[in-house]
Structures are given as C-alpha cells and as structure tokens.
Design an enzyme around this catalytic site. Structure first.
Site, short mmCIF file in Angstrom:
data_model
loop_
_atom_site.label_atom_id
_atom_site.label_comp_id
_atom_site.label_asym_id
_atom_site.label_seq_id
_atom_site.Cartn_x
_atom_site.Cartn_y
_atom_site.Cartn_z
N CYS A 66 8.20 -0.90 -4.93
CA CYS A 66 7.36 0.27 -5.24
C CYS A 66 5.91 -0.47 -5.61
O CYS A 66 5.71 -1.55 -5.53
CB CYS A 66 8.06 1.18 -5.92
N GLY A 67 5.24 0.58 -5.91
CA GLY A 67 3.97 0.27 -6.39
C GLY A 67 4.01 -0.70 -7.46
O GLY A 67 3.11 -1.72 -7.45
#
Length: 154
Positions: A66-67
């Site tokens: 994810c980020g």
C-alpha cells in the site's frame, strides 16, 4: 512457492512490477486487490483475503503493498495466526522470515523505490524460518494470540 501479491490502488504500479519479478524468481503468483483501474481499493480487504488464503494453505506467503505498508501490516496481523512484517530493507526482510516466521511481507510504494522493493522481496523469498531460540519466541506470540481469542469467546 505460491505467493499472494496484493495492493490497494495506491500501490498498483509497484505490485504490477513485482508480479513479473516474483515469477522470474520461479514462484507462482496469486493476484489480490487493484487491477489498475481508477477504482479505489481499500487495503484491509486485500490483507484479510490474502491472510485467510495463507491460513487455508491456498498460498504459502503473501507480499502486500500500500502507500506506506503500515496499513497492510496492521490489517494482515489482525487475522489469527498471521505474522506480518513491514520491511523496507533486506536485513529486516531476512529477519522477518528467519527469526519471526512472518508469512506476510508488507511494503510501502510511496516509501521505497522498485529496485529496493525487488531486493527486499528477493531476500524475503530466499529466507526460511530457522527455529532455534526464535521458535520459542514465535510460540509465545502464538500462545498469547490464542489466549486473547479464548477470552473473546467468553
């Protein structure tokens, strides 16, 4: 090994690049999460699905992106029996496996570049749990998890 590879929409490009790399390393890939469309994909569902598939032995390990990698690690770690490790360097990735028997590696696509991610993934996939003193520690974690689960049933 059969590797679950998942991402939210923030990390699709990294996941897509890692997919071919993991195959080059000789592993089968099961894809979870974003398909690259504009649709937002929330990371918890991806982490839960991949972690459940580990427990059901549909995949051997998972790599979730994810980020930052933080959300994926937190969500995956909520699934009973799963140990998830956020790693942005090769030493941590090696220790995640050798010392902690982590079935899930998480990465942050907005934190590290693809070359670093590839190096981390390679080391993680080439490392295996060595047991020894670490087995005792991992067992302590698993025992506490079971204790909490039993308490939740009351």
């Amino acid at each position: 090994m059969k590797i679950g590879l998942g991402s939210d929409h923030n990390a699709f490009d990294m996941k897509d690049s890692l997919k071919s790399y993991i195959r080059e390393l000789g592993h089968e890939v099961v894809d979870y999460g974003s398909d690259g469309s504009c649709t937002e994909i929330d990371y918890p569902g991806v982490a839960f699905q991949a972690s459940n598939d580990i427990n059901e032995q549909k995949v051997d390990r998972a790599i979730l992106v994810c980020g930052t990698g933080i959300g994926m690690a937190i969500a995956a770690g909520k699934v009973p029996g799963i140990r998830a490790a956020l790693c942005h360097d090769t030493y941590s990735a090696e220790r995640a496996q050798k010392s902690n028997d982590a079935q899930v590696l998480t990465l942050g696509a907005k934190v590290i570049g693809i070359e670093t991610a590839r190096n981390v993934v390679k080391v993680y996939l080439e490392s295996f749990f060595s047991g020894g003193n670490s087995a005792r520690k991992v067992q302590q974690i698993m025992d506490k998890e079971q204790e909490f689960l039993r308490g939740a049933e009351v």
